[in-house]
Design a protein around this motif. Structure first.
Motif, PDB file in Angstrom:
ATOM      1  N   ASN A  64       0.798  -1.249   0.000  1.00 45.70           N
ATOM      2  CA  ASN A  64       0.000   0.000   0.000  1.00 45.70           C
ATOM      3  C   ASN A  64       0.826   1.292   0.000  1.00 45.70           C
ATOM      4  O   ASN A  64       0.297   2.352   0.331  1.00 45.70           O
ATOM      5  N   VAL A  65       2.111   1.236  -0.388  1.00 42.77           N
ATOM      6  CA  VAL A  65       2.852   2.505  -0.466  1.00 42.77           C
ATOM      7  C   VAL A  65       2.434   3.323  -1.683  1.00 42.77           C
ATOM      8  O   VAL A  65       2.721   4.515  -1.752  1.00 42.77           O
ATOM      9  N   ALA A  66       1.774   2.684  -2.659  1.00 43.41           N
ATOM     10  CA  ALA A  66       1.387   3.416  -3.873  1.00 43.41           C
ATOM     11  C   ALA A  66      -0.100   3.206  -4.163  1.00 43.41           C
ATOM     12  O   ALA A  66      -0.484   2.697  -5.209  1.00 43.41           O
ATOM     13  N   PRO A  67      -0.973   3.615  -3.217  1.00 49.93           N
ATOM     14  CA  PRO A  67      -2.397   3.285  -3.348  1.00 49.93           C
ATOM     15  C   PRO A  67      -3.064   3.919  -4.563  1.00 49.93           C
ATOM     16  O   PRO A  67      -3.988   3.351  -5.121  1.00 49.93           O
ATOM     17  N   ASP A  68      -2.591   5.087  -4.967  1.00 48.42           N
ATOM     18  CA  ASP A  68      -3.264   5.813  -6.047  1.00 48.42           C
ATOM     19  C   ASP A  68      -2.443   5.817  -7.333  1.00 48.42           C
ATOM     20  O   ASP A  68      -2.704   6.613  -8.238  1.00 48.42           O
ATOM     21  N   ALA A  69      -1.454   4.927  -7.411  1.00 46.55           N
ATOM     22  CA  ALA A  69      -0.504   4.964  -8.528  1.00 46.55           C
ATOM     23  C   ALA A  69      -1.133   4.520  -9.845  1.00 46.55           C
ATOM     24  O   ALA A  69      -1.943   3.597  -9.893  1.00 46.55           O
ATOM     25  N   THR A  70      -0.721   5.199 -10.920  1.00 43.87           N
ATOM     26  CA  THR A  70      -0.915   4.668 -12.260  1.00 43.87           C
ATOM     27  C   THR A  70       0.294   3.781 -12.556  1.00 43.87           C
ATOM     28  O   THR A  70       1.252   3.743 -11.783  1.00 43.87           O
ATOM     29  N   LEU A  71       0.263   3.108 -13.710  1.00 40.68           N
ATOM     30  CA  LEU A  71       1.415   2.275 -14.081  1.00 40.68           C
ATOM     31  C   LEU A  71       2.675   3.137 -14.210  1.00 40.68           C
ATOM     32  O   LEU A  71       3.748   2.751 -13.753  1.00 40.68           O
ATOM     33  N   ASP A  72       2.522   4.320 -14.790  1.00 37.73           N
ATOM     34  CA  ASP A  72       3.686   5.206 -14.936  1.00 37.73           C
ATOM     35  C   ASP A  72       4.236   5.614 -13.565  1.00 37.73           C
ATOM     36  O   ASP A  72       5.448   5.607 -13.351  1.00 37.73           O
ATOM     37  N   ASP A  73       3.330   5.944 -12.634  1.00 36.68           N
ATOM     38  CA  ASP A  73       3.768   6.296 -11.267  1.00 36.68           C
ATOM     39  C   ASP A  73       4.517   5.126 -10.642  1.00 36.68           C
ATOM     40  O   ASP A  73       5.522   5.306  -9.965  1.00 36.68           O
ATOM     41  N   TYR A  74       3.975   3.932 -10.860  1.00 35.85           N
ATOM     42  CA  TYR A  74       4.530   2.732 -10.248  1.00 35.85           C
ATOM     43  C   TYR A  74       5.996   2.523 -10.636  1.00 35.85           C
ATOM     44  O   TYR A  74       6.829   2.179  -9.801  1.00 35.85           O
ATOM     45  N   PHE A  75       6.293   2.762 -11.912  1.00 35.54           N
ATOM     46  CA  PHE A  75       7.683   2.600 -12.357  1.00 35.54           C
ATOM     47  C   PHE A  75       8.611   3.486 -11.533  1.00 35.54           C
ATOM     48  O   PHE A  75       9.695   3.068 -11.131  1.00 35.54           O
ATOM     49  N   VAL A  76       8.173   4.711 -11.259  1.00 32.44           N
ATOM     50  CA  VAL A  76       9.010   5.652 -10.513  1.00 32.44           C
ATOM     51  C   VAL A  76       8.960   5.355  -9.012  1.00 32.44           C
ATOM     52  O   VAL A  76       9.992   5.223  -8.355  1.00 32.44           O
ATOM     53  N   ASP A  77       7.746   5.192  -8.470  1.00 30.33           N
ATOM     54  CA  ASP A  77       7.576   5.083  -7.013  1.00 30.33           C
ATOM     55  C   ASP A  77       8.095   3.761  -6.451  1.00 30.33           C
ATOM     56  O   ASP A  77       8.515   3.692  -5.298  1.00 30.33           O
ATOM     57  N   ILE A  78       8.004   2.701  -7.235  1.00 35.57           N
ATOM     58  CA  ILE A  78       8.402   1.386  -6.719  1.00 35.57           C
ATOM     59  C   ILE A  78       9.728   0.946  -7.337  1.00 35.57           C
ATOM     60  O   ILE A  78      10.707   0.711  -6.640  1.00 35.57           O
ATOM     61  N   LEU A  79       9.753   0.856  -8.668  1.00 33.09           N
ATOM     62  CA  LEU A  79      10.922   0.246  -9.304  1.00 33.09           C
ATOM     63  C   LEU A  79      12.137   1.151  -9.235  1.00 33.09           C
ATOM     64  O   LEU A  79      13.266   0.686  -9.153  1.00 33.09           O
ATOM     65  N   ASP A  80      11.920   2.466  -9.251  1.00 38.61           N
ATOM     66  CA  ASP A  80      13.072   3.367  -9.200  1.00 38.61           C
ATOM     67  C   ASP A  80      13.386   3.811  -7.767  1.00 38.61           C
ATOM     68  O   ASP A  80      14.489   4.273  -7.499  1.00 38.61           O
ATOM     69  N   THR A  81      12.434   3.690  -6.865  1.00 41.21           N
ATOM     70  CA  THR A  81      12.610   4.220  -5.511  1.00 41.21           C
ATOM     71  C   THR A  81      12.944   3.121  -4.507  1.00 41.21           C
ATOM     72  O   THR A  81      13.966   3.168  -3.839  1.00 41.21           O
ATOM     73  N   PHE A  82      12.074   2.111  -4.416  1.00 36.66           N
ATOM     74  CA  PHE A  82      12.278   1.084  -3.390  1.00 36.66           C
ATOM     75  C   PHE A  82      13.154  -0.079  -3.864  1.00 36.66           C
ATOM     76  O   PHE A  82      13.987  -0.581  -3.108  1.00 36.66           O
ATOM     77  N   ALA A  83      12.948  -0.528  -5.105  1.00 34.48           N
ATOM     78  CA  ALA A  83      13.640  -1.752  -5.546  1.00 34.48           C
ATOM     79  C   ALA A  83      15.158  -1.688  -5.364  1.00 34.48           C
ATOM     80  O   ALA A  83      15.755  -2.652  -4.882  1.00 34.48           O
ATOM     81  N   PRO A  84      15.814  -0.563  -5.710  1.00 32.94           N
ATOM     82  CA  PRO A  84      17.273  -0.529  -5.549  1.00 32.94           C
ATOM     83  C   PRO A  84      17.730  -0.654  -4.096  1.00 32.94           C
ATOM     84  O   PRO A  84      18.884  -0.976  -3.847  1.00 32.94           O
ATOM     85  N   LEU A  85      16.823  -0.393  -3.145  1.00 36.80           N
ATOM     86  CA  LEU A  85      17.198  -0.394  -1.726  1.00 36.80           C
ATOM     87  C   LEU A  85      17.073  -1.771  -1.085  1.00 36.80           C
ATOM     88  O   LEU A  85      17.495  -1.964   0.053  1.00 36.80           O
ATOM     89  N   TYR A  86      16.468  -2.705  -1.789  1.00 40.59           N
ATOM     90  CA  TYR A  86      16.190  -4.014  -1.196  1.00 40.59           C
ATOM     91  C   TYR A  86      17.474  -4.797  -0.912  1.00 40.59           C
ATOM     92  O   TYR A  86      18.310  -4.991  -1.796  1.00 40.59           O
ATOM     93  N   THR A  87      17.584  -5.273   0.333  1.00 37.84           N
ATOM     94  CA  THR A  87      18.655  -6.197   0.708  1.00 37.84           C
ATOM     95  C   THR A  87      18.102  -7.627   0.613  1.00 37.84           C
ATOM     96  O   THR A  87      16.872  -7.816   0.547  1.00 37.84           O
ATOM     97  N   PRO A  88      18.969  -8.643   0.664  1.00 41.12           N
ATOM     98  CA  PRO A  88      18.464 -10.020   0.699  1.00 41.12           C
ATOM     99  C   PRO A  88      17.526 -10.252   1.886  1.00 41.12           C
ATOM    100  O   PRO A  88      16.546 -10.990   1.768  1.00 41.12           O
ATOM    101  N   GLU A  89      17.780  -9.589   3.031  1.00 45.31           N
ATOM    102  CA  GLU A  89      16.912  -9.750   4.212  1.00 45.31           C
ATOM    103  C   GLU A  89      15.505  -9.232   3.916  1.00 45.31           C
ATOM    104  O   GLU A  89      14.522  -9.808   4.382  1.00 45.31           O
ATOM    105  N   ASP A  90      15.422  -8.143   3.156  1.00 42.87           N
ATOM    106  CA  ASP A  90      14.104  -7.610   2.790  1.00 42.87           C
ATOM    107  C   ASP A  90      13.348  -8.592   1.892  1.00 42.87           C
ATOM    108  O   ASP A  90      12.148  -8.808   2.056  1.00 42.87           O
ATOM    109  N   VAL A  91      14.086  -9.186   0.950  1.00 43.72           N
ATOM    110  CA  VAL A  91      13.447 -10.138   0.036  1.00 43.72           C
ATOM    111  C   VAL A  91      12.968 -11.364   0.817  1.00 43.72           C
ATOM    112  O   VAL A  91      11.856 -11.862   0.616  1.00 43.72           O
ATOM    113  N   TYR A  92      13.808 -11.820   1.753  1.00 45.77           N
ATOM    114  CA  TYR A  92      13.414 -12.974   2.573  1.00 45.77           C
ATOM    115  C   TYR A  92      12.136 -12.667   3.356  1.00 45.77           C
ATOM    116  O   TYR A  92      11.174 -13.441   3.333  1.00 45.77           O
TER     117      TYR A  92
END
Ligand SMILES: [Zn+2]
Length: 450
Positions: free
Chosen positions: A73-101
Motif C-alpha cells: 500500500n505505499v502506492a495506493p493511487d498509482a498509475t502504471l507510470d507512477d509505479y515505475f518511478v515510485d516502486i521500481l526506481d525508488t524502493f527496488a534498488p534499496l532491497y537487501t536479501p533480508e528484505d526479500v526474505y
C-alpha cells in the motif's frame, strides 16, 4: 507407512469435468496425493469434518511480485507510470536479501492464508546473487507450491527498464537451478522459470539471449506485455514473433492492448495468459482481456501482481475480472442497442480460471488445479456457514461472489495442512515482525538517500 487424510462430507467442487460437483462428497489424500474423490469413502485416515464447507482446489496466482509485501500500500493511487518511478526506481534498488526474505515469507503466508496454494513469484529484485537465495529460502520454508521466476536486478529505472542492455545473469540462473531445482520429480513443490522484460524494455540482443537461456535450461518464460499505452505501442508479441521467439513455454502477462494479430500469434504458438484485473482496471493497464483470451481459444488465468496497490487475495481478482468484463459487454451492447450475448462470463468460469486455468498457465496442470485422483493434494475448504456465504444455493457462486479470506478455513498443500480451523500453522508472528522490520529498514534507506 501410508499417511491418509479424509475430508469428509463437504460440498466438493472438483473442477475436474469428469468428476464434477459432489454436494456431499469425500476427498481422500494419501501421502500428499489425491487418492479418491467420491460420495462416500471408507478409509483408515485422519478425518477432517467438512460439513458446511465448500471444498475446492487451491487457487493459483500466476504472477505476483512477492518481494513487494514489505511495501504494501505505499502506492495506493498509482498509475502504471507512477509505479515505475515510485516502486521500481525508488524502493527496488534499496532491497537487501533480508528484505526479500521477509517479504517472500510474509507474502507466501499471505497466499496460503487466502487459499492460494500455488504462486508464480515474479522476482525482478535480484540485485545481488544473495537475493534469489533469500527469495527461494522463504518460499521453501512456507511449504507453498511455487514457481520461482528469476528476474533481473532492479537497481535503477534508467539501466533496467527502457532499451536495457543488461541481461539476466545466465551463470547465476544455472547456479540457482543446480542448487534448488535439480529434482525433476513431479511432486517437487518448487519449480523454476525466467522472468524476462522483453522487447522495448530491453534491446533485441538481451531479449534473444534471455529467451535462449530459458530454452537452454528448459524452463518456462514469463513476460509483461501490452499493458497501458506505453507497452501497448511496443507491439511486443509482434516483435517476439519477428525475432522467432514465440513458443508454448511463454506466459504473457496483462495483454490489455494486443492487436488481433498478436492474439492470434499467442494462441497459434501455444502461449498462455495471466490477467491481473484489479491492477489493470485501477492502474491504467487497460481492460482485463479475459473474454478476449477465451475467444481466441486460450485459457486465461488470474494474478495479483502488486500489493503496493491492490489486495493480495484471489477473491478480489475474480470479482474485478467478472465485473469489468461484464461492464464492458453490457456497455457495448447498450451502445449498439443489441441484447447482451449469452456468452457473458459466468461465476463458475471465474472459479475455473482461478484454479484449473492457473495450473495450466503455470505448467503444473499435471499436479494441481483440480481435485483429481493422482494429482498432488492442494485443497481449500471454505466455511459456507458464515453469514456472508450462507445459505448456499450455488456453491460455485458462493465461492466466486460471496466468500472472502475470512472464510478460508482449511488449506492443504501437497497433502500438508498449512491452515487449520482458520489459523495458519506457521509462525505468523515471526513473519509479521520480519516484514515490519523490512518496512522500517526500507523507509530509513529511502530517507537516507533523499
Ligand atoms: Zn507484474
Amino acid at each position: 507407512m501410508t499417511h491418509r487424510t479424509l475430508l469428509r462430507a463437504g460440498h466438493v467442487l472438483s473442477m475436474d469435468p469428469d468428476i464434477g460437483d459432489l454436494p456431499r462428497g469425500d476427498v481422500l489424500i494419501e501421502d500428499g496425493r489425491i487418492a479418491a474423490v467420491d460420495r462416500e469413502i471408507g478409509a483408515d485416515a485422519e478425518v477432517l469434518d467438512m460439513t458446511g464447507r465448500i471444498v475446492i482446489p487451491g487457487f493459483v496466482d500466476t504472477h505476483r511480485h512477492t518481494w513487494e509485501a514489505s511495501i504494501r500500500n505505499v502506492a495506493p493511487d498509482a498509475t502504471l507510470d507512477d509505479y515505475f518511478v515510485d516502486i521500481l526506481d525508488t524502493f527496488a534498488p534499496l532491497y537487501t536479501p533480508e528484505d526479500v526474505y521477509a517479504a517472500n515469507l510474509a507474502g507466501a503466508l499471505e497466499c496460503l492464508n487466502a487459499g492460494i496454494t500455488t504462486l508464480v513469484d515474479w522476482s525482478h529484485i535480484n540485485n545481488t546473487p544473495e537475493h534469489p537465495d533469500a527469495a527461494i529460502r522463504a518460499l521453501a520454508e512456507t511449504g507453498i507450491r511455487a514457481q520461482y521466476a528469476y528476474g533481473s536486478a532492479n537497481t535503477s529505472l534508467a539501466d533496467y527498464w527502457f532499451e536495457s542492455k543488461i541481461a539476466i545473469p545466465g551463470d547465476d540462473v544455472r547456479r540457482i537451478r543446480t542448487e534448488y531445482f535439480s529434482s525433476d520429480s513431479d511432486d517437487a513443490l518448487l519449480t523454476l522459470a525466467l522472468a524476462t522484460r522483453g522487447p522495448g524494455f530491453c534491446v533485441n540482443d538481451v531479449v534473444t539471449a534471455e529467451w535462449a537461456l530459458a530454452r537452454e535450461l528448459g524452463i518456462p518464460i514469463t513476460v509483461h506485455v501490452a499493458m497501458g499505452r506505453l507497452a501497448g505501442r511496443f507491439g511486443m508479441v509482434k516483435q517476439l514473433h519477428d525475432l522467432g521467439l514465440l513458443g508454448p513455454d511463454t506466459t504473457y502477462v496483462h495483454c490489455c492492448y494486443f492487436s488481433e494479430e498478436e492474439w492470434r500469434l499467442v494462441a497459434d504458438s501455444g502461449g498462455t495468459v495471466s490477467i491481473a484485473p484489479q491492477v489493470e482496471t485501477q492502474m491504467g493497464h487497460g481492460w482485463p482481456p479475459v473474454m478476449k483470451a477465451i475467444e481466441h481459444g486460450l485459457r486465461p488465468s488470474l494474478s495479483i501482481d502488486v500489493v503496493t496497490t491492490v489486495p493480495g487475495d484471489m477473491f478480489t481478482q475474480i470479482r474485478a475480472a467478472f465485473g469489468a468484463e461484464r461492464a464492458r459487454v453490457n456497455a457495448a451492447s447498450w451502445q449498439a442497442d443489441v441484447p447482451v450475448p449469452d456468452t457473458m462470463l459466468t461465476a463458475r468460469q471465474m472459479l475455473e480460471i482461478a484454479t484449473r486455468n492457473g495450473a495450466h498457465v503455470a505448467g503444473l496442470e499435471d499436479r494441481t488445479g483440480s481435485l483429481t485422483p493422482g494429482k498432488r493434494a492442494d485443497v481449500v475448504a471454505i466455511d459456507a456457514t458464515a453469514l456472508n456465504v450462507a445459505p448456499v444455493h450455488d456453491a460455485a457462486a458462493a465461492v466466486a461472489l460471496s466468500a472472502d479470506v475470512s472464510n478460508v478455513e482449511t488449506v492443504i498443500v501437497d497433502g500438508v495442512v498449512r491452515k487449520r480451523d482458520g489459523r495458519l500453522t506457521a509462525d505468523v508472528a515471526r513473519a509479521r515482525r520480519l516484514v515490519e522490520e523490512s518496512r522500517d529498514r526500507l523507509l530509513a534507506a529511502k530517507e537516507a538517500r533523499a
